[in-house]
Design a protein around this motif. Structure first.
Motif, PDB file in Angstrom:
ATOM      1  N   TYR A 307       0.820  -1.213   0.000  1.00 53.42           N
ATOM      2  CA  TYR A 307       0.000   0.000   0.000  1.00 53.42           C
ATOM      3  C   TYR A 307       0.861   1.273   0.000  1.00 53.42           C
ATOM      4  O   TYR A 307       0.326   2.380   0.090  1.00 53.42           O
ATOM      5  N   LEU A 308       2.166   1.100  -0.121  1.00 50.26           N
ATOM      6  CA  LEU A 308       3.051   2.261  -0.106  1.00 50.26           C
ATOM      7  C   LEU A 308       3.693   2.530  -1.469  1.00 50.26           C
ATOM      8  O   LEU A 308       4.519   3.420  -1.599  1.00 50.26           O
ATOM      9  N   VAL A 309       3.288   1.774  -2.465  1.00 49.32           N
ATOM     10  CA  VAL A 309       3.753   2.001  -3.834  1.00 49.32           C
ATOM     11  C   VAL A 309       2.757   2.916  -4.536  1.00 49.32           C
ATOM     12  O   VAL A 309       1.558   2.632  -4.576  1.00 49.32           O
ATOM     13  N   LYS A 360       7.775  -1.193  15.084  1.00 53.04           N
ATOM     14  CA  LYS A 360       8.286   0.115  15.473  1.00 53.04           C
ATOM     15  C   LYS A 360       8.943   0.807  14.270  1.00 53.04           C
ATOM     16  O   LYS A 360       9.742   0.205  13.551  1.00 53.04           O
ATOM     17  N   THR A 361       8.557   2.041  14.050  1.00 52.11           N
ATOM     18  CA  THR A 361       9.156   2.837  12.985  1.00 52.11           C
ATOM     19  C   THR A 361       9.885   4.025  13.608  1.00 52.11           C
ATOM     20  O   THR A 361       9.603   4.403  14.745  1.00 52.11           O
ATOM     21  N   PRO A 362      10.832   4.652  12.939  1.00 58.03           N
ATOM     22  CA  PRO A 362      11.193   4.381  11.535  1.00 58.03           C
ATOM     23  C   PRO A 362      12.068   3.144  11.376  1.00 58.03           C
ATOM     24  O   PRO A 362      12.750   2.716  12.300  1.00 58.03           O
ATOM     25  N   ILE A 363      11.985   2.585  10.167  1.00 56.33           N
ATOM     26  CA  ILE A 363      12.830   1.462   9.775  1.00 56.33           C
ATOM     27  C   ILE A 363      13.757   1.956   8.669  1.00 56.33           C
ATOM     28  O   ILE A 363      13.293   2.551   7.692  1.00 56.33           O
ATOM     29  N   LYS A 364      15.043   1.713   8.817  1.00 51.79           N
ATOM     30  CA  LYS A 364      16.002   2.116   7.789  1.00 51.79           C
ATOM     31  C   LYS A 364      16.369   0.908   6.928  1.00 51.79           C
ATOM     32  O   LYS A 364      16.727  -0.145   7.446  1.00 51.79           O
ATOM     33  N   ALA A 387       8.538   6.634   2.930  1.00 53.50           N
ATOM     34  CA  ALA A 387       8.893   7.495   4.064  1.00 53.50           C
ATOM     35  C   ALA A 387       7.660   8.005   4.790  1.00 53.50           C
ATOM     36  O   ALA A 387       7.704   8.280   6.007  1.00 53.50           O
ATOM     37  N   GLU A 388       6.543   8.107   4.078  1.00 55.83           N
ATOM     38  CA  GLU A 388       5.292   8.574   4.678  1.00 55.83           C
ATOM     39  C   GLU A 388       4.828   7.650   5.801  1.00 55.83           C
ATOM     40  O   GLU A 388       4.107   8.074   6.703  1.00 55.83           O
ATOM     41  N   ALA A 389       5.249   6.383   5.749  1.00 55.74           N
ATOM     42  CA  ALA A 389       4.851   5.420   6.780  1.00 55.74           C
ATOM     43  C   ALA A 389       6.022   5.024   7.675  1.00 55.74           C
ATOM     44  O   ALA A 389       5.910   4.080   8.463  1.00 55.74           O
ATOM     45  N   GLY A 390       7.134   5.744   7.563  1.00 56.52           N
ATOM     46  CA  GLY A 390       8.256   5.482   8.453  1.00 56.52           C
ATOM     47  C   GLY A 390       9.206   4.409   7.985  1.00 56.52           C
ATOM     48  O   GLY A 390      10.019   3.901   8.769  1.00 56.52           O
TER      49      GLY A 390
END
Length: 529
Positions: A307-309, A360-364, A387-390
């Motif tokens: 859902y982030l594409v 837990k976000t953010p995730i790198k 990035a909008e979802a961390g």
């Protein structure tokens, strides 16, 4: 070049035509501008490039084949019918009556036997497509036999006849004129050197001339069993520069240009009597997460990623005309494809999925990408939307070889790449996206599953093997659709797009067919009004 121009149509192909005096190609010849410098060989036992695959289809036939106008349906080719014995792992083909090679020699069962044997013995790049049927130089004389107009094909493997038929519809299964080729053998090469400059097939066209990096000149075969082409010939001119292709199309020096950029296509549509057609291609583009990285193992990460594409944002802008949204591993346009696209860009839904799972976000995450367009543009879009979802991507660009080498070594975190089938059977991609029974580091497999360290659940492995074994075509297609739906719903590989190719041509050109791979490009129905 001088001889070529004199032999064909002289000044109509010269670039010195004044802008006000448009050239015109012959009414009965299709002239194409195309980059064909990828051709290494035009022998069907060796041809393994995009352009050579297109050539082979014009000049040769297979026992069964995907053919114009409906490239979605496996149809009789040189065989009028066949009978299958799955228990005995045998298919018996009845050759079509009245078929002749371009030499005038009649088609015989011996031609099929020789054609298949030379592929296996020569063992050039595409040979693996046939040898996966259990054929070797030592046993090929027993695995493929002929008696009169009957050809019997045996195979050894845990798969169905439906799979075998798709293998036999592939390029290296093209049938050649054994008598003509044997007469041109040199030092036991099965005529390989001679077939790099000549054709010996039954196809709708016959090779008149091939000059590497210059042209392919094809003449129509008036005796083609499927009906003689309307046009008398096809001339494919090697033109590497897209700008030159565009100019030649606009000035009338060619009827078709096949390697234009999206910007050029956009500027051409509706102008100068030009139309642009778009054709889905077999390559699917995906984002994947390496399961050797603990942070990328939760299934919630996979689900949220879908859902982030920004699918529509990309295909409406810099991917316009180049790709279409496709979210399953088998390409649209062939039996067994799943064409549903249930996922869309929804940041809030992605955030909720991650929160509900306690992620837990953010995730790198590092994201490896080929350092060229459109891949870098796609990576930047993914970087912004995730990035909008961390989920923060650090883009690592590299050459194609660098990226793929890292992928094969399983040392990446996230990867942006594409995948195309080796032949048009759904198992070719199912094995890559839905199968991995041994995920050990020292058990290298050329699949997206193994390269992403994904130990595929036993249910999917068994479903992949079941689909491969299924003999009934309709049931087999249904199994692959169901398998794709399961991978679509739960996999660390997010399939996003299917590539498309755009071909610009004069309005007067009709009947051109372009399937999902270069083997399914057909000129025999083309006419110029």
């Amino acid at each position: 070049m001088r001889m070529f121009k004199a032999a064909v149509f002289a000044a109509s192909l010269m670039m010195s035509v004044a802008p006000a005096a448009l050239a015109e190609t012959p009414a009965d010849v299709l002239v194409v501008a195309q980059n064909i410098d990828d051709i290494v060989s035009i022998d069907p036992a060796e041809a393994y490039e995009f352009s050579s695959g297109e050539y082979v289809t014009q000049t040769y036939d297979r026992l069964v084949q995907y053919d114009a106008p409906d490239v979605k349906k496996l149809a009789p080719g040189l065989a009028s019918e066949w009978t299958v014995d799955d228990a005995a792992k045998t298919i018996t083909f009845t050759l079509r009556d009245g078929v002749t090679f371009s030499s005038g020699n009649p088609l015989r069962g011996e031609d099929v036997v020789y054609s298949f044997k030379r592929v296996v013995v020569l063992n050039k790049a595409p040979a693996f497509i046939l040898t996966q049927l259990g054929w070797t130089p030592e046993n090929i004389d027993k695995m493929v036999t002929a008696e009169g107009n009957k050809v019997t094909v045996k195979y050894d493997g845990d798969f169905s006849s439906a799979f075998v038929l798709n293998v036999l519809a592939a390029r290296p299964a093209s049938v050649i004129d054994a008598e003509t080729v044997k007469a041109n053998e040199a030092d036991g090469d099965f005529g390989n050197a001679w077939l790099k400059a000549n054709s010996a097939g039954t196809g709708p066209f016959v090779l008149k001339a091939f000059r590497a990096g210059e042209l392919l000149n094809l003449a129509s075969n008036p005796n083609y069993f499927g009906g003689a082409p309307v046009i008398k010939g096809v001339i494919i001119r090697h033109v590497a520069e897209a700008a030159t292709q565009q100019l030649m199309l606009q000035t009338g020096d060619v009827d078709m240009a096949k390697n234009l950029t999206p910007d050029q296509v956009s500027g051409l549509e509706g102008k100068d009597g030009v139309k642009v057609e778009s054709y889905p291609q077999a390559a699917v583009h995906f984002l994947s997460f390496n399961q050797k990285d603990e942070a990328l193992q939760p299934e919630a990460v996979w689900e949220a990623a879908r859902y982030l594409v920004d699918y529509k944002g990309m295909t409406d802008s810099f991917l316009k005309g180049q790709m279409e949204v496709h979210q399953a591993f088998w390409p649209k346009g062939f039996p067994g494809s799943l064409d549903e696209t249930p996922y869309s860009y929804d940041v809030e839904k992605a955030k909720k999925i991650l929160a509900d799972a306690g992620i837990k976000t953010p995730i790198k995450v590092t994201l490896d990408v080929i350092n060229s367009t459109p891949f870098t543009d796609m990576a930047q879009s993914l970087q912004a939307s995730f990035a909008e979802a961390g989920i923060n991507f650090e883009i690592i660009p590299g050459t194609g070889s660098q990226v793929i080498t890292k992928y094969r070594a399983r040392t990446h975190e996230a990867m942006l790449l594409y995948w195309g089938p080796d032949f048009m059977d759904p198992h070719s991609n199912a094995k890559a996206f839905a199968y991995n029974e041994d995920n050990a580091d020292d058990k290298y497999q050329s699949t997206t599953t193994w390269r992403n360290g994904w130990a595929v659940p036993a249910e999917l492995n068994e479903a992949t093997k079941a689909a491969l074994k299924e003999a009934d075509p309709a049931k087999r297609d249904a199994l692959y659709v169901d398998l794709q739906r399961k991978v679509q719903e739960k996999s660390p590989i997010v399939i996003m797009f299917q590539a498309a190719t755009q071909v610009a041509m004069k309005d007067k050109v009709e009947g051109y067919v372009n399937g999902a791979i270069s083997d399914y490009v057909f000129y025999r129905l083309v006419k110029k009004n």
